[in-house]
Design an enzyme around this catalytic site. Structure first.
Site, mmCIF file in Angstrom:
data_model
loop_
_atom_site.group_PDB
_atom_site.id
_atom_site.type_symbol
_atom_site.label_atom_id
_atom_site.label_comp_id
_atom_site.label_asym_id
_atom_site.label_seq_id
_atom_site.Cartn_x
_atom_site.Cartn_y
_atom_site.Cartn_z
ATOM 1 N N ASP A 98 101.594 70.207 -8.998
ATOM 2 C CA ASP A 98 100.984 70.006 -7.692
ATOM 3 C C ASP A 98 102.050 69.400 -6.785
ATOM 4 O O ASP A 98 102.740 68.458 -7.186
ATOM 5 C CB ASP A 98 99.793 69.034 -7.839
ATOM 6 C CG ASP A 98 98.656 69.363 -6.901
ATOM 7 O OD1 ASP A 98 98.924 69.568 -5.705
ATOM 8 O OD2 ASP A 98 97.498 69.390 -7.355
ATOM 9 N N ASP A 207 99.686 71.242 -1.902
ATOM 10 C CA ASP A 207 98.550 70.458 -1.417
ATOM 11 C C ASP A 207 98.476 70.434 0.111
ATOM 12 O O ASP A 207 99.513 70.332 0.781
ATOM 13 C CB ASP A 207 98.739 69.025 -1.938
ATOM 14 C CG ASP A 207 97.590 68.120 -1.589
ATOM 15 O OD1 ASP A 207 96.497 68.343 -2.109
ATOM 16 O OD2 ASP A 207 97.782 67.191 -0.777
ATOM 17 N N GLU A 256 97.121 75.565 -0.314
ATOM 18 C CA GLU A 256 95.733 75.126 -0.152
ATOM 19 C C GLU A 256 95.449 75.084 1.339
ATOM 20 O O GLU A 256 96.090 74.344 2.071
ATOM 21 C CB GLU A 256 95.543 73.718 -0.747
ATOM 22 C CG GLU A 256 94.104 73.253 -0.702
ATOM 23 C CD GLU A 256 93.944 71.724 -0.664
ATOM 24 O OE1 GLU A 256 94.865 71.005 -0.237
ATOM 25 O OE2 GLU A 256 92.867 71.263 -1.044
ATOM 26 N N HIS A 334 89.002 69.917 -8.481
ATOM 27 C CA HIS A 334 88.721 68.479 -8.601
ATOM 28 C C HIS A 334 88.151 67.896 -7.311
ATOM 29 O O HIS A 334 87.921 66.697 -7.243
ATOM 30 C CB HIS A 334 90.032 67.766 -8.955
ATOM 31 C CG HIS A 334 91.064 67.943 -7.886
ATOM 32 N ND1 HIS A 334 91.633 69.179 -7.605
ATOM 33 C CD2 HIS A 334 91.599 67.090 -6.989
ATOM 34 C CE1 HIS A 334 92.467 69.057 -6.591
ATOM 35 N NE2 HIS A 334 92.464 67.797 -6.202
ATOM 36 N N ASP A 335 87.977 68.712 -6.282
ATOM 37 C CA ASP A 335 87.481 68.217 -4.998
ATOM 38 C C ASP A 335 86.025 68.585 -4.728
ATOM 39 O O ASP A 335 85.498 68.256 -3.663
ATOM 40 C CB ASP A 335 88.334 68.782 -3.844
ATOM 41 C CG ASP A 335 89.743 68.202 -3.833
ATOM 42 O OD1 ASP A 335 89.935 67.070 -4.318
ATOM 43 O OD2 ASP A 335 90.650 68.892 -3.332
HETATM 44 C C1 GLC Z 1 93.932 67.977 -1.320
HETATM 45 C C2 GLC Z 1 93.622 67.559 -2.731
HETATM 46 C C3 GLC Z 1 92.743 66.351 -2.702
HETATM 47 C C4 GLC Z 1 93.480 65.239 -2.009
HETATM 48 C C5 GLC Z 1 93.960 65.675 -0.631
HETATM 49 C C6 GLC Z 1 94.987 64.729 -0.105
HETATM 50 O O1 GLC Z 1 92.829 68.430 -0.643
HETATM 51 O O2 GLC Z 1 93.064 68.616 -3.445
HETATM 52 O O3 GLC Z 1 92.323 65.951 -3.970
HETATM 53 O O4 GLC Z 1 92.655 64.115 -1.874
HETATM 54 O O5 GLC Z 1 94.564 66.938 -0.631
HETATM 55 O O6 GLC Z 1 96.190 64.842 -0.819
#
Ligand code: GLC
Ligand code: CA
Length: 559
Positions: A98, A207, A256, A334-335
């Site tokens: 990541d 990310d 993402e 995980h979100d």
């Molecule tokens: C992304 C991750 C999340 C995190 C955010 C800030 O959305 O998936 O878990 O809190 O970025 O890094």
């Protein structure tokens, strides 16, 4: 385009903190992952995405990086990381890390220098972040530069006495946003990324990749997302990074980013794009919100599920990238809460709905990402008290709900239904202490249902959710599912999920009932030649007026 490994990948997302604890400190770690690589191989997985493993104060479980070149002590040593990479590669499993490029931890040396005017490197690092002078109201009280709202609730600005400025943080206040207009900063990130490629990373999940550019005029707006998310210029940054780092090293990248037009989709991940290879998008997520709820608004309000929107989103992406890019398919990460609690049934029809979710998603074209525990139908967690939660977002949002007039019970229910911690409880390996995750108290509670739901009990059961995932993953390879072309039937129907995936070897007809009542489907297709391939109840012959039981899912094949 030449065939790439990731087009034939089955990616398994490991939330390392909660996967497997090898040294019994209550926290998952790299050696714990190594212990389970054979399990993943046997499941059919050939790539793993590891949630952030870098040194971090863990305000947001590692998305707040304090040193890009170090591994968190929680997860092991550098030797452990190397060993993990070697062991994974020996099993032909690719390693995806990541990569967090939008922000750092406020404990990162860059930020420590940036916020301290007396620091010897202050001048250089101050500009690595985004600072604004305070505003003042008519009574002379200090005011934030804008009223933007952070993704975790609460303001995006935090005051720094020493420089008499606010810094921007679109996530928690311990995660200051980086300034992508600073060339040195970008070059430092490129160096750090190359370090992990040198170590053996095969790819990255990038990310928060659509947040890199901000509107430096700082207009007022609440929440103001249009001023700090998806601004056109972030594509330039991603292209620069891709051209200089990802492309030349031939690493796979998945960005993402939420929401995109066709033009943007191709910019992100068209075959000709320099930005990414694939994109993690969100149109199919959170399709069960109650828009009228004002006490726990937005994603926090659970309403009824909009099945046709879920299908529309997948379809839109398949159409946007058709012949011009490659899709990712996944239910959740995980979100989001656990998909079985969110879109299925986590009680009586647990087994049926778990298999239904598998059969409806994983026979679609593209590259799948399965989230740890999904393959055994892990459910949301019945957290009792506010301090059972660990996620930084929970606490800001709880305060918000109370300020909107919610009672404690109402707020707690929203958190129990929707918080990210639902997907972050320890993996349920078996029915021993702490679900076999650790001999020590885990950093976050184990779900109390681990005696009923665990891998050990599903491993040898031909009817288990696990067996269904394993079977489908092997079918994906055998039938070239990834290369198919998909057509949804009855796409506007809000109860069923039906499509035909025409692959180079066969036509797959996947029919699922997304409700807990019986439905009759009218199929407007020629059904001759289709034979039953999979069912989550009993065998059933295909007919044009097929009747489905609650969460029933049937898959037919024509060769
Ligand atoms: C992304 C991750 C999340 C995190 C955010 C800030 O959305 O998936 O878990 O809190 O970025 O890094
Ligand atoms: Ca550990």
């Amino acid at each position: 385009m030449e065939r790439k490994w990731w087009q034939d990948a089955i990616i398994y997302q490991i939330y390392i903190r909660s996967f497997n604890d090898s040294n019994n400190d209550g926290i998952g770690d790299f050696n714990g992952v190594v212990e389970k690589l054979e399990y993943l191989k046997d499941l059919g997985v050939n790539a793993v995405w590891i949630s952030p493993h870098y040194e971090s104060p863990m305000d947001d479980n590692g998305y707040d990086i304090s040193d890009f070149y170090k591994v968190s002590e929680d997860y092991g040593t550098m030797e452990d990381v190397k060993n993990f990479i070697d062991k994974a590669h020996a099993l032909d499993i690719k390693v995806i890390f990541d990569l967090v490029l939008n922000h750092t931890s406020d404990e990162n040396p860059w930020f420590l220098a940036a916020k301290d005017p007396n620091h010897k490197d202050h001048k250089k690092y101050h500009d690595y972040y985004i600072w604004q002078k305070p505003k003042f109201d008519k009574d002379g009280n200090r005011k934030m530069p804008t009223n933007w709202r952070s993704w975790f609730g609460g303001p995006v600005w935090e005051f720094n006495e020493a420089t008499n400025e606010y810094y921007l943080h679109i996530f928690s206040k311990k995660m200051p946003d980086l300034n992508w207009r600073n060339q040195d900063m970008k070059d430092d990130l490129k160096k750090a990324t190359n370090f992990w490629i040198d170590l053996g990373a095969d790819g990255f999940r990038v990310d928060a990749s659509n947040h890199l550019e901000k509107d430096w005029d700082f207009p007022e707006g609440h929440p103001g997302y249009e001023y700090f998310s998806s601004l056109p210029k972030h594509h330039d940054y991603l292209e620069e990074f891709g051209t200089e780092v990802f492309g030349p090293r031939d690493v796979m990248t998945m960005g993402e980013a939420g929401g995109a037009t066709k033009e943007e989709a191709l910019k992100y991940c068209g075959f000709d794009s320099k930005e990414f290879d694939m994109l993690i998008h969100f149109g199919h997520c959170w399709q069960d919100c109650d828009d009228k709820n004002e006490l726990t608004p937005g994603k926090w309000a659970k309403g009824s599920i909009n099945v046709s929107n879920i299908k529309e989103s997948f379809y839109k992406w398949f159409e946007m990238l058709k012949n011009q890019g490659w899709n990712l398919i996944y239910w959740h990460n995980h979100d989001q809460p656990r998909v079985i609690s969110h879109y299925g049934d986590d009680s009586e029809l647990h087994n049926q709905s778990g298999k239904m979710l598998c059969q409806s998603l994983y026979l679609m074209p593209g590259t799948p990402i399965v989230y740890q525990g999904e393959e055994i139908g892990m459910t949301n967690v019945d957290y009792e008290k506010l301090n059972d939660f660990r996620d930084v977002e929970v606490f800001t949002e709880y305060d918000n709900f109370m300020s909107f007039g919610a009672t404690h019970d109402v707020a707690m229910q929203a958190l129990r239904d929707r918080a990210r911690d639902n997907a972050r409880s320890p993996y349920q390996w078996d029915s021993s202490q702490n679900a076999g995750f650790s001999n020590n108290t885990p950093w976050i509670n184990v779900n109390r249902n681990y005696n009923e739901i665990n891998l050990e009990q599903q491993l040898e059961d031909p009817n288990s959710i696990y067996t269904c995932y394993k079977k489908i993953f092997s079918l994906r390879k055998e039938l070239k599912i990834s290369d198919g072309t998909i057509k949804f039937l009855n796409i506007d129907d809000n109860k069923t999920f039906i499509y035909i995936n025409k692959t180079p070897t066969a036509e797959i007809l996947s029919i699922s009932n997304f409700t807990n009542s019986r439905v009759t489907v009218n199929l407007d297709i020629k059904i001759d030649g289709f034979e039953l391939l999979l069912t989550n109840y009993e065998e059933k012959e295909l007919s044009t007026g097929i009747k489905l039981l609650p969460y029933e899912s049937l898959v037919y094949i024509k060769k």
